[in-house]
Design an enzyme around this catalytic site. Structure first.
Site, PDB file in Angstrom:
ATOM      1  N   LYS A 175       0.847  -1.207   0.000  1.00  0.00           N
ATOM      2  CA  LYS A 175       0.000   0.000   0.000  1.00  0.00           C
ATOM      3  C   LYS A 175       0.877   1.250   0.000  1.00  0.00           C
ATOM      4  CE  LYS A 175      -3.797  -2.438   2.263  1.00  0.00           C
ATOM      5  NZ  LYS A 175      -4.745  -2.612   3.336  1.00  0.00           N
ATOM      6  N   GLN A 195      -5.062  -2.230   9.541  1.00  0.00           N
ATOM      7  CA  GLN A 195      -4.892  -3.509   8.845  1.00  0.00           C
ATOM      8  C   GLN A 195      -5.526  -4.638   9.659  1.00  0.00           C
ATOM      9  OE1 GLN A 195      -3.721  -3.734   5.767  1.00  0.00           O
ATOM     10  NE2 GLN A 195      -4.045  -5.925   5.684  1.00  0.00           N
ATOM     11  N   ASP A 237     -11.038   2.597   4.060  1.00  0.00           N
ATOM     12  CA  ASP A 237     -11.417   1.215   3.741  1.00  0.00           C
ATOM     13  C   ASP A 237     -12.920   1.055   3.512  1.00  0.00           C
ATOM     14  OD1 ASP A 237      -9.521  -0.778   3.493  1.00  0.00           O
ATOM     15  OD2 ASP A 237      -9.229  -0.986   5.653  1.00  0.00           O
TER      16      ASP A 237
HETATM   17  N1  LIG Z   1      -7.970  -2.994   6.650  1.00  0.00           N
HETATM   18  C1  LIG Z   1      -8.030  -4.007   5.773  1.00  0.00           C
HETATM   19  N2  LIG Z   1      -7.504  -5.191   6.102  1.00  0.00           N
HETATM   20  C2  LIG Z   1      -7.554  -6.209   5.201  1.00  0.00           C
HETATM   21  C3  LIG Z   1      -8.130  -6.015   3.922  1.00  0.00           C
HETATM   22  C4  LIG Z   1      -8.679  -4.748   3.621  1.00  0.00           C
HETATM   23  O1  LIG Z   1      -9.234  -4.502   2.511  1.00  0.00           O
HETATM   24  N3  LIG Z   1      -8.593  -3.764   4.570  1.00  0.00           N
HETATM   25  N4  LIG Z   1      -8.088  -7.034   2.977  1.00  0.00           N
HETATM   26  C5  LIG Z   1      -7.236  -8.171   3.196  1.00  0.00           C
HETATM   27  C6  LIG Z   1      -5.790  -8.004   2.804  1.00  0.00           C
HETATM   28  N5  LIG Z   1      -5.470  -6.983   1.799  1.00  0.00           N
HETATM   29  C7  LIG Z   1      -5.635  -5.678   2.093  1.00  0.00           C
HETATM   30  O2  LIG Z   1      -5.225  -5.199   3.088  1.00  0.00           O
HETATM   31  C8  LIG Z   1      -4.707  -7.315   0.632  1.00  0.00           C
HETATM   32  C9  LIG Z   1      -4.606  -8.607   0.180  1.00  0.00           C
HETATM   33  C10 LIG Z   1      -3.806  -8.914  -0.934  1.00  0.00           C
HETATM   34  C11 LIG Z   1      -3.118  -7.915  -1.593  1.00  0.00           C
HETATM   35  C12 LIG Z   1      -2.213  -8.185  -2.732  1.00  0.00           C
HETATM   36  O3  LIG Z   1      -1.764  -7.253  -3.386  1.00  0.00           O
HETATM   37  N6  LIG Z   1      -1.877  -9.456  -3.000  1.00  0.00           N
HETATM   38  C13 LIG Z   1      -0.977  -9.816  -4.059  1.00  0.00           C
HETATM   39  C14 LIG Z   1      -0.077 -10.961  -3.582  1.00  0.00           C
HETATM   40  C15 LIG Z   1       0.792 -10.585  -2.439  1.00  0.00           C
HETATM   41  C16 LIG Z   1       1.580 -11.795  -1.950  1.00  0.00           C
HETATM   42  O4  LIG Z   1       2.423 -12.263  -2.696  1.00  0.00           O
HETATM   43  O5  LIG Z   1       1.334 -12.240  -0.826  1.00  0.00           O
HETATM   44  C17 LIG Z   1      -1.757 -10.318  -5.275  1.00  0.00           C
HETATM   45  O6  LIG Z   1      -2.889 -10.817  -5.100  1.00  0.00           O
HETATM   46  O7  LIG Z   1      -1.224 -10.230  -6.374  1.00  0.00           O
HETATM   47  C18 LIG Z   1      -3.235  -6.625  -1.142  1.00  0.00           C
HETATM   48  C19 LIG Z   1      -4.017  -6.322  -0.048  1.00  0.00           C
HETATM   49  C20 LIG Z   1      -7.227  -8.545   4.678  1.00  0.00           C
HETATM   50  N7  LIG Z   1      -7.046  -7.417   5.507  1.00  0.00           N
END
Ligand SMILES: Nc1nc2c(c(=O)[nH]1)N[C@@H](CN(C=O)c1ccc(C(=O)N[C@@H](CCC(=O)O)C(=O)O)cc1)CN2
Length: 284
Positions: free
Chosen positions: A53, A97, A120
């Site tokens: 982020k 988070q 969020d």
């Molecule tokens: N406050 C929040 N917490 C969480 C949220 C949210 O929207 N707000 N969602 C999820 C986690 N999440 C955001 O925070 C999130 C998940 C995945 C990715 C991402 O870019 N993933 C990559 C792979 C990364 C890796 O290799 O592990 C992808 O899919 O290409 C970003 C954000 C739970 N918590």
């Protein structure tokens, strides 16, 4: 049939490119958007997401404000950081988070946030506004999924959509977005109490799998021509991401989101959209 890819990485890059221009315009008016993050504990996944982020912020010109607390932080210590960000004029929007460590009352923390700084869209006031059809920041993953479908020309209007999962960040808000008049989808929400998941999946034009259960959606459960979004994250013994969707689903579906590279980057892009929109609202 081999499914076409719902490319979250490329779509997020296009969104960020547009945001770079909007952030520059805000700066000319004397406004620098600033995203705050509150990260509690040392979960490697959460650390990675938060780092991503802030990388995104740097790319589009949004200022970063990072607050980190140890896994042993108390409810009061976390709430003190939330109060501080509520008051900080440099922080125009922030997120806590999730998940927070066991023993912390997550809802109390979210309720304490200034709803106008909720980047969020997960503050109860903003979820309530969504229910009431009032303007509000939209939860990032559900809105990212809609954007991904729209930008790839997948028909949402009138579609039968099955959402698997009922978590706060995706499963709960997703049907609220899909059933607005602007989307007009019909939604079935499945969860661990669903008796016959397979029978529901087989009817779906769009499947949104957010259960966190490795390879839960199998090719025999998917209607040929469906769009399948893989949101779940499990980890293999080697630490690799394993999604909720079996790889052979790509032989049946018309559209599939890769995981990684699908919904994750869209979640991050929509977060930046919320931050920039809030800053734009502040200047009228
Ligand atoms: N406050 C929040 N917490 C969480 C949220 C949210 O929207 N707000 N969602 C999820 C986690 N999440 C955001 O925070 C999130 C998940 C995945 C990715 C991402 O870019 N993933 C990559 C792979 C990364 C890796 O290799 O592990 C992808 O899919 O290409 C970003 C954000 C739970 N918590």
């Amino acid at each position: 049939m081999t499914a076409q890819i719902l490319d979250g990485k490329a779509t997020a890059a296009a969104i960020k490119s547009d945001l770079t221009v909007r952030v520059a315009a805000l700066k000319e008016k004397g406004i620098t958007p600033g995203l705050g993050t509150v990260l509690v504990g040392d979960d490697p996944g959460s650390q990675k997401y938060v780092a991503g982020k802030h990388r995104d912020c740097a790319q589009v010109g949004i200022a970063s404000i990072q607050r980190e607390l140890p896994a042993t932080a108390t409810q009061e210590e976390i709430e003190a950081v939330v109060r501080e960000l509520n008051e900080d004029p440099a922080c125009t929007g922030y997120i806590v988070q999730l998940p927070l460590p066991r023993g912390i009352d997550e809802n109390r923390v979210l309720e304490l946030m200034d709803p106008d700084k909720d980047a969020d869209g997960l503050h109860p006031m903003n979820l309530g506004r969504l229910v009431l059809n009032e303007p509000a920041p939209l939860p990032c993953t559900p809105n990212g999924i809609l954007t991904l479908l729209r930008r790839h020309g997948v028909e949402i209007k009138g579609a039968e959509v099955v959402v698997v999962g009922r978590g706060v960040t995706i499963g709960r808000p997703m049907p609220l977005l899909l059933t607005r008049r602007s989307e007009n989808a019909t939604v079935t929400q499945c969860h661990t109490g669903t008796r016959d998941l397979s029978s529901h999946l087989k009817q779906a034009d769009i499947i949104i799998a957010a259960a966190g259960s490795a390879h839960l959606v199998r090719p025999e459960d998917v209607k040929p021509g469906a769009a399948v979004l893989d949101v779940g994250v499990s980890r293999s013994a080697e630490g690799k991401i394993v999604g909720d969707v079996h790889p052979e689903v790509a032989e049946v579906a018309a559209w599939i989101s890769p995981n990684p590279g699908g919904v994750g980057p869209m979640t991050r892009a929509q977060l930046l959209v919320n931050v920039v929109e809030a800053a734009e609202r502040s200047v009228g």
